[in-house]
Design a protein around this motif. Structure first.
Motif, short mmCIF file in Angstrom:
data_model
loop_
_atom_site.label_atom_id
_atom_site.label_comp_id
_atom_site.label_asym_id
_atom_site.label_seq_id
_atom_site.Cartn_x
_atom_site.Cartn_y
_atom_site.Cartn_z
N THR A 274 0.84 -1.19 0.00
CA THR A 274 0.00 0.00 0.00
C THR A 274 0.88 1.24 0.00
O THR A 274 1.79 1.37 0.83
CB THR A 274 -0.91 0.01 1.24
OG1 THR A 274 -1.61 -1.23 1.31
CG2 THR A 274 -1.91 1.16 1.19
N MET A 275 0.61 2.17 -0.93
CA MET A 275 1.41 3.39 -1.03
C MET A 275 0.49 4.60 -1.14
O MET A 275 -0.49 4.58 -1.90
CB MET A 275 2.34 3.35 -2.24
CG MET A 275 3.43 2.30 -2.14
SD MET A 275 4.62 2.40 -3.53
CE MET A 275 5.79 1.11 -3.05
N VAL A 276 0.83 5.64 -0.38
CA VAL A 276 0.13 6.93 -0.47
C VAL A 276 1.18 7.98 -0.80
O VAL A 276 2.20 8.09 -0.11
CB VAL A 276 -0.60 7.28 0.84
CG1 VAL A 276 -1.33 8.62 0.69
CG2 VAL A 276 -1.60 6.18 1.21
N TYR A 277 0.91 8.75 -1.84
CA TYR A 277 1.91 9.64 -2.43
C TYR A 277 1.33 11.03 -2.52
O TYR A 277 0.25 11.23 -3.10
CB TYR A 277 2.25 9.10 -3.82
CG TYR A 277 3.40 9.75 -4.54
CD1 TYR A 277 4.65 9.15 -4.58
CD2 TYR A 277 3.24 10.95 -5.23
CE1 TYR A 277 5.71 9.71 -5.27
CE2 TYR A 277 4.28 11.52 -5.92
CZ TYR A 277 5.52 10.91 -5.94
OH TYR A 277 6.56 11.48 -6.64
N VAL A 278 2.02 12.01 -1.97
CA VAL A 278 1.58 13.40 -2.03
C VAL A 278 2.40 14.16 -3.04
O VAL A 278 3.63 14.07 -3.06
CB VAL A 278 1.70 14.07 -0.64
CG1 VAL A 278 1.70 15.59 -0.76
CG2 VAL A 278 0.57 13.64 0.27
N THR A 279 1.72 14.93 -3.90
CA THR A 279 2.42 15.76 -4.87
C THR A 279 1.53 16.93 -5.28
O THR A 279 0.31 16.84 -5.22
CB THR A 279 2.81 14.94 -6.12
OG1 THR A 279 3.46 15.79 -7.06
CG2 THR A 279 1.59 14.32 -6.79
N HIS A 280 2.18 18.03 -5.68
CA HIS A 280 1.43 19.14 -6.29
C HIS A 280 1.45 19.02 -7.80
O HIS A 280 0.81 19.78 -8.51
CB HIS A 280 2.05 20.49 -5.88
CG HIS A 280 3.44 20.67 -6.39
ND1 HIS A 280 4.54 20.16 -5.75
CD2 HIS A 280 3.92 21.27 -7.51
CE1 HIS A 280 5.64 20.44 -6.45
NE2 HIS A 280 5.28 21.11 -7.52
N ASP A 281 2.21 18.03 -8.31
CA ASP A 281 2.41 17.84 -9.74
C ASP A 281 1.41 16.81 -10.25
O ASP A 281 1.56 15.61 -10.00
CB ASP A 281 3.85 17.37 -9.99
CG ASP A 281 4.20 17.25 -11.47
OD1 ASP A 281 3.27 17.08 -12.29
OD2 ASP A 281 5.39 17.29 -11.80
N GLN A 282 0.40 17.28 -11.00
CA GLN A 282 -0.64 16.36 -11.45
C GLN A 282 -0.11 15.32 -12.43
O GLN A 282 -0.65 14.23 -12.54
CB GLN A 282 -1.83 17.13 -12.03
CG GLN A 282 -1.51 18.13 -13.11
CD GLN A 282 -1.57 17.54 -14.49
OE1 GLN A 282 -2.16 16.50 -14.70
NE2 GLN A 282 -0.96 18.21 -15.44
N VAL A 283 0.98 15.63 -13.15
CA VAL A 283 1.57 14.64 -14.05
C VAL A 283 2.12 13.46 -13.25
O VAL A 283 1.92 12.29 -13.63
CB VAL A 283 2.68 15.28 -14.93
CG1 VAL A 283 3.39 14.21 -15.75
CG2 VAL A 283 2.09 16.35 -15.83
N GLU A 284 2.79 13.74 -12.14
CA GLU A 284 3.25 12.66 -11.26
C GLU A 284 2.09 11.82 -10.77
O GLU A 284 2.13 10.58 -10.81
CB GLU A 284 3.97 13.25 -10.03
CG GLU A 284 5.42 13.57 -10.25
CD GLU A 284 6.08 14.09 -8.97
OE1 GLU A 284 5.65 13.69 -7.86
OE2 GLU A 284 6.99 14.90 -9.09
N ALA A 285 1.03 12.49 -10.31
CA ALA A 285 -0.13 11.76 -9.80
C ALA A 285 -0.75 10.87 -10.87
O ALA A 285 -1.07 9.71 -10.62
CB ALA A 285 -1.16 12.75 -9.27
N MET A 286 -0.91 11.42 -12.08
CA MET A 286 -1.57 10.68 -13.16
C MET A 286 -0.74 9.49 -13.61
O MET A 286 -1.28 8.43 -13.94
CB MET A 286 -1.81 11.62 -14.34
CG MET A 286 -2.77 12.76 -14.05
SD MET A 286 -4.49 12.26 -14.08
CE MET A 286 -4.78 12.12 -15.83
N THR A 287 0.59 9.64 -13.66
CA THR A 287 1.43 8.57 -14.19
C THR A 287 1.72 7.48 -13.16
O THR A 287 1.96 6.33 -13.54
CB THR A 287 2.77 9.13 -14.71
OG1 THR A 287 3.39 9.90 -13.67
CG2 THR A 287 2.56 10.01 -15.92
#
Length: 355
Positions: free
Chosen positions: A186-199
């Motif tokens: 299980t991984m939870v990842y925080v980012t302000h970069d929507q490209v990171e989130a989408m990929t």
């Protein structure tokens, strides 16, 4: 591995409510990305899961156990930060194995697990170096190795790539995605970069002003944004949003943008309603004049090699089209475009909600 359950999670700083009653379930083995603008509450939410921030209200469960009052070391999680947090005087091997040493693990077993993690991250050749001898991407892989050897139920990532240059960010995205595929943790990842989130993510959770605005598979939030905010935030370059009024031609609804009428296909709307028309740059198609829905004037061109961003004017509103490279394109020239009705997004002008 473990599921995470958030039930009406709240975080207050005095009279300011930073997180406003979040309900969210993260499935066992799922990769979920929290994304949103600065100040939306995504890092605060992650830190509450980690136990680094006190929960003001609601219930947090990890692997079915309420952990609201548990210290971080008792939650069986590992966290990777953006600043690496490595010990500069220790070798890479010692940095990765430090937590295991504190647990009293034998040197031989510790070395075995460190080498196993280093092999997964392809940093075996770096084990004898110090952090000061490494690049930013290598340091981040060491930080990830330190998390891996703990074999936690949950991995938490707080903007781990924000200090890296563009190429390294792409490389590290691949490393993290490969890591999840191998470990299935299980991984939870925080980012302000929507490209990171989408990929990276199986599911994207979009936050704004402490509230969960939309969640879903990346393709779903891209294809069906529930609000103007999501439509503009998800996708790069961002969605064009044009102020319009509804009308009709031959009994079919249209959107009137200045002097331009855009057919809305099967959509039926009352006339003279103020709406917002959303069109993604990649869905604007260059076409012959007799097929055009939209005639714009080219203002600025941004050649990107594989394609060209044409920033244009439609009346007094700006609109961006993602086009194939064309050396004949020039600022000031007219450009004829069309868009499929199925690729048009409609939002209420006052609420910003999807129509």
């Amino acid at each position: 591995m473990a599921a995470i359950e958030l039930e009406k999670i709240v975080k207050n700083y005095g009279s300011f409510r930073a997180v406003k009653g979040i309900d969210l379930d993260v499935r066992d083995g799922e990769f979920v990305a929290f994304v949103g603008p600065s100040g939306c509450g995504k890092s605060t939410l992650l830190r509450m899961i980690a136990g680094l921030e006190e929960i003001s209200g609601g219930t947090l469960k990890i692997d079915g156990r309420v952990v609201n009052d548990l210290e971080p070391k008792h939650r069986d999680i590992a966290m990777v930060f953006q600043d690496y947090a490595l010990y500069p005087h220790m070798s890479v091997a010692d940095n990765i194995g430090f937590g295991l040493k504190m647990r009293g693990m034998s040197a031989g077993e510790r070395r075995r697990q460190v080498e196993e993690a280093a092999d997964i991250l392809q940093i075996t050749q770096l084990l004898d170096r110090k952090p000061g001898q490494l690049s930013g991407g290598q340091r981040q892989r060491v930080a990830m190795g330190r998390a891996i050897v703990r074999r936690p139920k949950v991995f938490l990532f707080d903007e781990p790539l924000s200090n890296l240059d563009a190429k390294l960010r792409v490389d590290m995205r691949t490393q993290i995605k490969r890591l999840h595929s191998m470990l299935k943790t299980t991984m939870v990842y925080v980012t302000h970069d929507q490209v990171e989130a989408m990929t990276l993510a199986d599911r994207v959770v979009i936050l704004k002003d402490g509230e969960l605005i939309q969640q879903g598979a990346p393709v779903d939030v891209y294809t069906v944004p529930e609000t103007r905010f999501v439509g503009e935030f998800i996708g790069s370059p961002k969605m064009n949003v044009l102020a319009a009024e509804t009308g009709a031609v031959d009994g079919k609804s249209t959107a009137l943008v200045g002097e331009t009428r855009i057919p809305l296909g099967q959509t039926r709307l009352a006339e003279d309603r103020r709406i917002l028309v959303g069109v993604r740059p990649e869905h604007l198609i260059r076409c012959p004049t007799d097929e055009a829905m939209i005639r714009v004037t080219v203002d600025v061109l941004e050649p990107l090699g594989s394609d060209t961003m044409a920033i244009c004017m439609l009346g007094d509103q700006e609109i961006t089209a993602r086009l194939a490279p064309d050396p004949d394109l020039r600022p000031g020239m007219p450009l004829d475009l069309k868009v499929k009705p199925a690729d048009i997004h409609l939002f209420d002008a006052s609420t910003g909600n999807r129509i």
